[in-house]
Design a protein around this motif. Structure first.
Motif: not given
Length: 346
Positions: A115-142
């Motif tokens: 994420a990047y955080h940018q001061m707009l003035n002495l009293g405020s801040l704007l932030s933009l961020g993203f993430n990317i990930g790996y997901a796994n799911k498994q199940i035991n039906v028995s």
């Protein structure tokens, strides 16, 4: 007895729905404010009174009605890595792990975020961020029981079932993004608002092979939050918080506040207490303690929905442990005064 039969039928139907189409609400914590990277990727590296933080979260749900309760765990860490006069870059990582029910429906997700955080003035801040990930799911039906295995009196795992999975282990790529705005007019007041969207790439999540006319892609989840911190005096800081999440037809809204009481006078020992409400579901008291760079908080979800007739209001308990600090305490930190604090030098 009737309640027990109804509950068994409810849980059996739930298990069937989980297997048939796994596209329900995402993993979540009542202490959303203490799980910043899971709440919004724009929180990465946004540490108002520190340069880095690491934390763990644990949630245990429905142990009063499930033989195998739902357990959700996370670990995260983030830090500020690149600084300039008016802004900085944050990087972090998040691990989510969840084990649900008798079928051990296991979900593991690993994300890297920036994420990047940018001061707009002495009293405020704007932030933009993203993430990317790996997901796994498994199940035991028995270990699961399905409606067609009910013999009129009991569920018999030895009876054949029409529920057959094409896969019991799946993986996919997941992407999210978020935007935050912080306003801090003086050293005693701070407000932070953010919005984010999860599953932007709409990954497919199903234990069944793709079929025409069946959409097994994960619905995008949209979240919004509003946090505040107000220092009343050298003894009290009040933190109101609210959070809203919408995914398909499921939604969640939490609202409440917690207070920090300065036990030691120098901010090294803090007592934390608060109360939150998840709309239509639970009342959530909070208690905790801060010791130097560490903060430990515990919450309990007291069920107020119709499920209280089965679990006697015993919903879930959850704890969070976070450590945060600065690399060099007196390095002219760019975020001095952003967030009210009992400690000097921030």
């Amino acid at each position: 007895m009737k309640k027990k039969v109804k509950l068994i039928a409810l849980l059996a139907s739930f298990a069937l729905c989980v297997v048939a189409r796994v596209s329900g609400q995402d993993l979540h914590f009542s202490q959303f404010m203490n799980s910043p990277l899971a709440t919004n990727p724009a929180n990465t590296g946004f540490i108002p009174d520190g340069d880095y933080r690491v934390g763990i979260n644990y949630r245990n749900q429905w142990s009063s009605i499930m033989s195998v309760p739902y357990k959700t765990m996370s670990a995260f860490g983030d830090m500020q890595i690149v600084q300039n006069e008016n802004g900085w870059l944050g990087a972090g990582a998040l691990i989510l792990h969840d084990v649900a029910g008798s079928g051990n429906l296991t979900s593991t997700k690993i994300y890297g975020s920036v994420a990047y955080h940018q001061m707009l003035n002495l009293g405020s801040l704007l932030s933009l961020g993203f993430n990317i990930g790996y997901a796994n799911k498994q199940i035991n039906v028995s270990n699961l029981k399905f409606p067609d295995q009910f013999d009129g009196h009991f569920f018999d795992n030895h009876l054949p079932t029409s529920v057959l999975l094409d896969n019991n282990n799946i993986s996919y790529l997941d992407i999210q993004a978020g935007l935050n705005y912080a306003y801090f007019p003086n050293e005693n007041a701070y407000v932070n608002a953010g919005i984010s969207t999860f599953h932007i790439n709409r990954p497919r999540e199903s234990f069944f092979n793709a079929q025409q006319g069946v959409d097994n892609r994960i619905p995008m989840r949209h979240t919004a939050f509003l946090n505040g911190s107000f220092k009343l005096n050298e003894q009290w800081i009040i933190n109101p918080n609210t959070y809203f999440s919408l995914q398909a037809k499921s939604h969640e809204w939490l609202i409440g506040a917690n207070a920090h009481y300065n036990l030691s006078g120098d901010g090294e020992k803090i007592l934390i207490g608060g109360l939150y409400l998840r709309n239509g579901d639970a009342v959530i008291p909070m208690i905790g303690i801060g010791l130097s760079a560490y903060a430990f908080t515990f919450t309990y979800d007291a069920t107020i929905s119709t499920l209280k007739d089965y679990n006697n209001t015993r919903g879930a308990f959850e704890f969070s442990l976070i450590r945060q600090g600065v690399f060099q305490k007196f390095n002219g930190n760019r975020h001095d005064g952003i967030c009210p604090s009992f400690k000097s030098g921030y």
